[in-house]
Write an enzyme that holds these catalytic residues in place. Structure first.
Site, PDB file in Angstrom:
ATOM      1  N   ARG A 111       1.061  -0.849   0.064  1.00 31.30           N
ATOM      2  CA  ARG A 111       0.234  -0.206   0.041  1.00 31.30           C
ATOM      3  C   ARG A 111       1.308   1.188   0.020  1.00 31.30           C
ATOM      4  NH1 ARG A 111      -5.196   1.475  -1.717  1.00 31.30           N
ATOM      5  NH2 ARG A 111      -6.375   2.719   0.167  1.00 31.30           N
ATOM      6  N   THR A 411      -8.478  -0.063 -10.525  1.00 33.24           N
ATOM      7  CA  THR A 411      -7.576  -0.672 -10.213  1.00 33.24           C
ATOM      8  C   THR A 411      -7.805  -2.019 -11.059  1.00 33.24           C
ATOM      9  OG1 THR A 411      -8.527  -0.231  -8.026  1.00 33.24           O
ATOM     10  CG2 THR A 411      -7.698  -2.114  -8.325  1.00 33.24           C
ATOM     11  N   ASP A 453      -8.493   7.898  -0.426  1.00 34.01           N
ATOM     12  CA  ASP A 453      -8.956   6.804   0.121  1.00 34.01           C
ATOM     13  C   ASP A 453      -8.713   7.057   1.737  1.00 34.01           C
ATOM     14  OD1 ASP A 453      -9.940   5.779  -1.868  1.00 34.01           O
ATOM     15  OD2 ASP A 453      -8.650   3.629  -1.373  1.00 34.01           O
TER      16      ASP A 453
HETATM   17  N1  GLU Z   1      -7.923   2.718  -4.047  1.00 38.52           N
HETATM   18  C1  GLU Z   1      -9.089   1.585  -3.528  1.00 38.52           C
HETATM   19  C2  GLU Z   1      -8.883   1.054  -2.319  1.00 38.52           C
HETATM   20  O1  GLU Z   1      -7.697   0.936  -2.302  1.00 38.52           O
HETATM   21  C3  GLU Z   1      -8.759   1.150  -4.977  1.00 38.52           C
HETATM   22  C4  GLU Z   1      -9.404   1.821  -6.016  1.00 38.52           C
HETATM   23  C5  GLU Z   1     -10.804   1.245  -6.685  1.00 38.52           C
HETATM   24  O2  GLU Z   1     -10.683  -0.125  -6.917  1.00 38.52           O
HETATM   25  O3  GLU Z   1     -11.525   1.916  -7.736  1.00 38.52           O
HETATM   26  O4  GLU Z   1      -9.664   0.272  -2.068  1.00 38.52           O
END
Ligand code: GLU
Length: 621
Positions: A111, A411, A453
């Site tokens: 991460r 993602t 996030d």
């Molecule tokens: N940043 C999101 C997460 O870590 C994932 C992004 C997405 O899937 O749109 O949960």
């Protein structure tokens, strides 16, 4: 590897390692499968991604003697070329691995981290109000320290058999020689065109000649090929220390906007943040569901705890022998309950005490499951429970209700299994489709906007908020790369993109496969709804058409949404004693333009009309 204890498949009893045989659909080619197909069945290893080039490159590594970790890194690097708006060295992710030799499931936390200069109020304006979300996204402020290159290095060191140089050779050639633009890539570029034009380095790369790339044209990324060559030659340290690290930090600190556009917020990322980055191993989450062992990603992702808690709640109910609408009612309720707890308790464990064991305890699940009325939906949002170790059977849990925060829809997830029984389940992202929109000039990749996030401001000042920004902190994720074992033997792995809908896509696919006994590709294709403890549940049109009336009658409210998630998965089918494992790879049929499932040695030449009983053996009695 040890054999599965489930019954052998008579129809496939003639399989021998590495030898293609005629399947029910006719003569079989021994050539690797790497078309855009949602289902492949065979031996020698399996790869499922959203993209045929990435699947092919993963299969090439397997065919060349690489294991699941090697192939997963290669496929991920290929996705950095063909899916640059979702995956790439400028982002992060979570890598979950089953090692057949040790029987262990391990995870790598790749991460992104907040810069050391980032405090709790980083995403508040001078007026104390949260910054407009879109402005925060398209800015240096949202760029976290990338974790993907360290994840690749760590995965190869811990589990792989090949060097980074070896696994990057296919992706480097792909970046250099190019890939054929499809409708999905063109559309994603079109959706981002306006913000890509804010940053000339990005427009230059992804809008060649100032235009959207044409479907059918070849898209090359020589800058990324050079970056991959650098990683191959000088190692991943050359990303985190030295000239490239300085360029990444400088770009985030002062994104170079096009003339005449308002300045984006400057970022806080420094070369020191990059130099300090680590992708630690973390203990996987684990729950038992219908006698199967389900492993997931622990915090800072909420994937493992939330999928796991919801499964524990559902495990209190028999879903196999009830009508579909009743099963889905339980799914919707369990999702809402688990999301209430996710929002209240999950954040980076280095900064907040996350009660992982309690969230995943049977006692807590039993207490939470009392909240499900089989004949009526609870009013949403439901309050969070109290995972404190003191559980009353069907007592009255008292807790706080916290709304879900914003999450992107980008993602990518890839799933790989090899002939030895190793499995890699890997979700990686740059957060939004197109990340921050900022490209590191001359380097061929976009920087993430993962720091959006974080929760910008607490929703309820009377409740602790586990996901506020802090120096070095990892924002809470929803990524849920998952591996399922059956009595310690490999059974299945899956994952999806989709922000917080990742959790429900994984959960619903598991329920479809395990309880509804759908074949894995059908479990993926089935229409989705995404219960995240909101008053109205987002659901796909086909879901509403099939189940909307019955579920609305139970008190559920829905909002229609075109598409949820883009899953990939692999299953180990029952295999005769002494044979190489028979693998099923599954991807999306239509979502996000359809995915690409492949196996090294095909058993069936086509992907249609499989015998459901052979390919979807019952997993629970
Ligand atoms: N940043 C999101 C997460 O870590 C994932 C992004 C997405 O899937 O749109 O949960």
């Amino acid at each position: 590897m040890p054999q599965r204890r489930r019954t052998s498949l008579l129809a496939l009893a003639g399989l021998t390692a590495g030898v293609a045989v005629a399947g029910p659909a006719g003569p079989v080619s021994a050539a690797p499968t790497a078309e855009k197909v949602p289902l492949a069945v065979g031996t020698g290893g399996a790869v499922a991604t959203v993209d045929p080039d990435a699947t092919r490159i993963g299969l090439d590594v397997l065919a060349d003697g690489g294991n699941a970790a090697d192939a997963a890194v290669a496929a991920a690097a290929a996705l950095g070329v063909t899916e640059p708006y979702s995956a790439g060295v400028g982002g992060g992710g979570f890598f979950v691995y089953y090692d057949a030799g040790s029987g262990e499931v391990s995870t790598i936390d790749g991460r992104e981290t907040a810069p050391m200069a980032m405090g709790a109020t980083a995403f508040l304006g001078e007026d104390g109000e949260p910054l407009p979300f879109a402005d925060a996204v398209n800015s240096g402020l949202s760029v976290g320290t990338p974790g993907t290159p360290r994840t690749w290095e760590r995965a190869l060191e811990e589990f792989g058999t090949k060097s980074l140089r070896d696994v990057l050779s296919g992706p480097t050639a792909l970046a250099r020689d190019g890939f054929v633009v499809d409708e999905t890539f063109r559309q994603q570029t079109a959706d981002n065109e306006e913000r890509f034009r804010l940053f000339p380095a990005t427009a230059e790369l992804f809008l060649p000649g100032g235009q959207l790339p044409e479907v059918g044209s070849v898209f090359r990324n020589p800058d990324l090929a050079r970056t991959y060559r650098q990683l191959a030659a000088r190692g991943v340290d050359s990303f985190y220390d030295g000239r490239l690290a300085d360029e990444i930090a400088a770009t985030a600190q002062d994104p170079q906007e096009a003339e005449g556009v308002p300045e984006a917020y400057d970022g806080l990322l420094t070369s020191a943040d990059l130099a300090a980055y680590d992708a630690p191993l973390r203990e996987a989450t684990k729950v038992e569901y219908r006698g199967l062992e389900v492993y997931g990603m622990a915090p800072p992702s909420s994937g493992g705890t939330t999928v796991g808690e919801a499964l524990n709640i559902l495990d209190e109910h028999n879903l196999a022998s009830i009508p579909a609408a009743d099963r889905l009612h339980h799914y919707l309720e369990a999702g809402a309950l688990a999301f209430a707890d996710r929002n209240a308790y999950v954040g980076d464990p280095a900064y907040t005490q996350v009660p992982v064991d309690e969230l995943l305890s049977e006692g807590f699940a039993a207490e939470r499951s009392c909240e499900i009325d089989p004949t009526a939906a609870a009013v949403k949002p439901v309050p969070a429970g109290v995972p404190d170790g003191e559980y009353a059977p069907c007592g009255t849990a008292d807790g706080a209700s916290v709304q879900d925060t914003a999450a992107g829809v980008s993602t990518t997830h890839l799933t790989v299994a090899d002939a030895e029984g190793n499995i890699a389940s890997y979700t990686l992202t740059i957060e939004q489709t197109g990340g921050s929109g900022i490209t590191v000039p001359g380097r061929g990749f976009l920087l993430n906007n993962e720091l959006t996030d974080f929760t910008f401001a607490p929703a309820d000042l009377t409740q602790p908020e586990p996901n506020l920004p802090a120096p070095g902190k990892r924002p809470r994720s929803s990524m849920a790369p998952t591996i399922v074992l059956d009595d310690g033997e490999p059974l299945m792995a899956l994952g999806s993109p989709g922000g917080s809908t990742i959790i429900t896509t994984v959960l619903q696919t598991l329920v479809n496969r395990v309880d509804a006994n759908m074949r894995l590709d059908e479990a993926i294709a089935a229409p989705r709804a995404t219960p995240r403890n909101t008053a109205s549940v987002n659901a796909e049109p086909a879901f509403l058409q099939a189940h909307g009336a019955e579920l609305t009658a139970l008190g559920h409210a829905f909002s229609e949404t075109a598409e949820i998630g883009a899953a990939t998965a692999v299953e180990f089918l029952p295999t005769p004693e002494g044979r190489t494992p028979l693998l099923l790879a599954a991807a999306e049929t239509t979502r996000r333009g359809g995915g690409s499932a492949g196996v090294v040695d095909d058993v069936y030449a086509t992907t249609t009309t499989k015998a459901a009983t052979d390919l979807a053996p019952r997993l629970v009695d």
